[in-house]
Design a protein around this motif. Sequence first.
Motif, short mmCIF file in Angstrom:
data_model
loop_
_atom_site.label_atom_id
_atom_site.label_comp_id
_atom_site.label_asym_id
_atom_site.label_seq_id
_atom_site.Cartn_x
_atom_site.Cartn_y
_atom_site.Cartn_z
N PRO A 166 0.89 -1.22 0.07
CA PRO A 166 0.04 0.04 0.08
C PRO A 166 0.87 1.41 -0.15
N GLU A 167 0.36 2.30 -0.69
CA GLU A 167 1.06 3.52 -0.75
C GLU A 167 0.46 4.61 -0.21
N MET A 168 0.95 5.67 0.37
CA MET A 168 0.36 6.92 0.87
C MET A 168 1.30 7.97 0.84
N TYR A 169 0.91 9.03 1.08
CA TYR A 169 1.42 10.48 1.07
C TYR A 169 1.85 10.96 2.49
N ARG A 170 0.91 10.39 3.33
CA ARG A 170 1.08 10.97 4.95
C ARG A 170 1.09 9.54 5.85
N LEU A 171 1.79 9.80 6.82
CA LEU A 171 1.38 8.84 8.14
C LEU A 171 1.80 9.41 9.12
N ALA A 172 1.53 8.50 10.36
CA ALA A 172 1.90 9.20 11.80
C ALA A 172 2.88 8.18 12.44
N ALA A 173 3.54 8.59 13.53
CA ALA A 173 4.40 7.82 14.35
C ALA A 173 4.53 8.35 15.75
N VAL A 174 4.46 7.32 16.60
CA VAL A 174 4.62 7.43 17.97
C VAL A 174 5.97 7.02 18.52
N PHE A 175 6.66 8.18 19.23
CA PHE A 175 7.94 7.95 19.70
C PHE A 175 8.20 8.08 21.14
N ALA A 176 8.62 6.82 21.92
CA ALA A 176 8.90 6.97 23.18
C ALA A 176 10.00 7.76 23.40
N THR A 177 10.14 8.77 24.49
CA THR A 177 11.34 9.49 24.71
C THR A 177 12.14 9.28 25.84
N GLN A 178 11.67 7.91 26.77
CA GLN A 178 12.41 7.51 27.78
C GLN A 178 12.14 6.26 27.98
N ARG A 179 13.22 5.51 28.38
CA ARG A 179 12.56 3.89 28.89
C ARG A 179 13.77 3.74 30.17
N LYS A 180 13.00 2.89 31.03
CA LYS A 180 13.59 2.18 32.19
C LYS A 180 13.72 0.73 32.01
N GLY A 181 14.78 0.35 32.67
CA GLY A 181 15.27 -1.06 32.75
C GLY A 181 15.95 -1.53 33.84
N THR A 182 16.54 -2.69 33.85
CA THR A 182 17.15 -3.23 35.09
C THR A 182 18.51 -3.99 34.35
N VAL A 183 19.59 -3.61 34.91
CA VAL A 183 20.52 -4.54 34.41
C VAL A 183 20.66 -5.71 34.84
N VAL A 184 20.89 -6.79 34.13
CA VAL A 184 20.51 -8.22 34.51
C VAL A 184 21.73 -8.58 35.76
N GLU A 185 22.91 -8.27 35.42
CA GLU A 185 24.09 -8.67 36.44
C GLU A 185 23.97 -8.12 37.76
N THR A 186 23.63 -6.63 37.71
CA THR A 186 23.81 -6.04 38.80
C THR A 186 22.42 -5.52 39.37
N ASP A 187 21.32 -5.77 38.68
CA ASP A 187 20.15 -5.27 39.26
C ASP A 187 20.06 -3.84 39.34
N LYS A 188 20.72 -3.19 38.71
CA LYS A 188 20.78 -1.75 38.60
C LYS A 188 19.86 -1.28 37.82
N GLU A 189 18.86 -0.28 38.27
CA GLU A 189 18.05 0.50 37.66
C GLU A 189 18.69 1.53 36.86
N ILE A 190 18.12 1.52 35.32
CA ILE A 190 18.50 2.65 34.54
C ILE A 190 17.58 3.16 33.87
N THR A 191 17.79 4.60 33.30
CA THR A 191 16.89 5.30 32.61
C THR A 191 17.64 5.97 31.44
N GLN A 192 16.97 5.73 30.32
CA GLN A 192 17.78 6.18 29.11
C GLN A 192 16.61 7.13 28.35
N TYR A 193 17.19 8.24 28.11
CA TYR A 193 16.36 9.33 27.52
C TYR A 193 16.78 9.66 26.03
N CYS A 194 15.77 9.95 25.24
CA CYS A 194 15.98 10.08 23.87
C CYS A 194 16.53 11.67 23.43
#
Length: 320
Positions: free
Chosen positions: A190-218
């Motif tokens: 299918p072809e189009m001239y317009r579309l939309a997108a949703v982007f996350a600007t941050q994500r949170k996670g835990t490092v497996v080895e250390t259980d340290k919580e991290i937050t990464q920002y776009c």
Amino acid sequence: MKNRECAIVQDLLVLYEDGMLQEESMQMIEEHIRGCEECMKIYENTGKELSISCEVTEQTEAEQEDAAVAIMKKLKKRITRKNKIILSVILTLLLVAVLAADSICQHLSGGYWGIVDMIYRIPSDRVEVTQIYQLKNGDIYCELRSDKKIGIQSASDWIIPDYAYEKSTEDVRLEISFRQVTPWESGNVPEMYRLAAVFATQRKGTVVETDKEITQYCREIIYRGKTEKDCLVIWERGQKVEEAPEDIERKVIVEYIRDRQIDKAIQECESLGWDSNKMIAEICGESQGYIQYGSADGEESVNFLLNYDTILINNIDIQY
């Protein structure tokens, strides 16, 4: 009037003199010249001599026909063999050229695109941002338009420097790109001239080895064109963006659910003061809440709490 064999031999004399014929063909011409007074005179007029003495012999018409046919067959074989060699060389050169072009395209695009993508990728100056909003959870909703038909869309994963993958960081980039359909894809995409997108600007996670919580920002969201430098900045951290109206919020919540980002849909509903169970049930067309928790996104050494993939919305004009 000269016979057919003489005509063929006389046509080939130039190639014979230049040594361009195979040995077997040269011997046949020499044999003919030795037995043909007319061809011998023509050859002697070139100022050259045969290495073997000449003996003039008469040939019957049938013998002349057979000799002419033999010469034509050998000439045809030689031309066919030569054409095969030329074709092989041409195909080899084409393959080398394609591989070289693909390598150049990879270099120009920073390792992103091959030759097909480089040809059909839509450059950034043919794309514009027509709407951009920020959702309650900080995600960015944007609408993009191109004057070229968009066929294939792609969104990058979170682009993070190697040193920061297991750390909290603000040095993250997200990318989106479009290309037109190729002739062999036409009618299937299918072809189009317009579309939309949703982007996350941050994500949170835990490092497996250390259980340290991290937050990464776009840090920025860009549209990637044909080359590494061909970019359009859609959004960057610190940019003032209007809050999303309710119809956009509802549209995104629907897309969260379709993309199985149920936890994000619930959080967004609650941030807006909406009944998440009721709204999700309405969207799903069910009489009870559609609850699916724990949609963690496991990526090697880090477990992220939610799904933070970019969502692409093709049916941009549908009312939710």
